[in-house]
Write a protein that holds these residues in place. Sequence first.
Motif, PDB file in Angstrom:
ATOM      1  N   LEU A 193       0.672   4.062  -2.489  1.00 59.71           N
ATOM      2  CA  LEU A 193       0.992   5.936  -2.549  1.00 59.71           C
ATOM      3  C   LEU A 193       2.367   5.853  -3.110  1.00 59.71           C
ATOM      4  O   LEU A 193       1.624   7.741  -3.148  1.00 59.71           O
ATOM      5  CB  LEU A 193       0.826   5.683  -0.589  1.00 59.71           C
ATOM      6  N   VAL A 227      -7.628   5.480   1.648  1.00 61.71           N
ATOM      7  CA  VAL A 227      -7.156   4.269   1.709  1.00 61.71           C
ATOM      8  C   VAL A 227      -7.337   3.678   3.058  1.00 61.71           C
ATOM      9  O   VAL A 227      -7.982   3.931   4.102  1.00 61.71           O
ATOM     10  CB  VAL A 227      -5.534   4.120   2.468  1.00 61.71           C
ATOM     11  N   ALA A 235      -0.313   8.294   4.790  1.00 63.99           N
ATOM     12  CA  ALA A 235      -1.437   8.660   3.906  1.00 63.99           C
ATOM     13  C   ALA A 235      -1.769   9.394   3.801  1.00 63.99           C
ATOM     14  O   ALA A 235      -1.898  11.022   2.566  1.00 63.99           O
ATOM     15  CB  ALA A 235      -2.686   7.623   3.869  1.00 63.99           C
ATOM     16  N   ILE A 290       1.167  -0.851  -0.126  1.00 64.59           N
ATOM     17  CA  ILE A 290      -0.337  -0.084   0.105  1.00 64.59           C
ATOM     18  C   ILE A 290       0.850   0.946   0.022  1.00 64.59           C
ATOM     19  O   ILE A 290       0.226   2.208  -0.520  1.00 64.59           O
ATOM     20  CB  ILE A 290      -0.767  -0.032   1.158  1.00 64.59           C
TER      21      ILE A 290
END
Length: 155
Positions: A79, A90, A102, A75
């Motif tokens: 990002l 997210v 994030a 993730i």
Amino acid sequence: MYWLVDGYNVLHARTGLGGPDEAGRQRLVTLLDQYLRQHRADRATVFFDSAERHHFPHPPVAVKVRYSASADDAILDVLHKHPHPAQLTVVSADIKDIGRPAQQLGARLLSPAALAAKLLSGTRPRARKPQKEQPLSADQVEDWIEWFQDDDRKK
């Protein structure tokens, strides 16, 4: 809006979607796919911590499924590489390692429980907007100036 979902975070959150097993993965991906297709604007990638690939008898249309040694790392990689992170939402329970970075990049954050509740109720989830930093007050600015001036005098 594109969603990055930590699949096991959602399934471990006792959300009513099932446990972190084949049936739970299947239910999460199926409900998310149905939900996103109904709203026609969103797409998602669901990340699972697993080297083992799992078979979905009905391949999702609006959802990609990725398996990785670390969903968190995958993730974060997306990002950091995305040209417009403010277009991402997210879904993670890991506020420190995923949520804060994030939000600092401009992405929105949605809790696993909020996502599950919306998937089970059929309503569109609302992501939290990144919070802007508050400016310093005049007193705080004065304190910092004094602090740095004192530091300069010590040299």
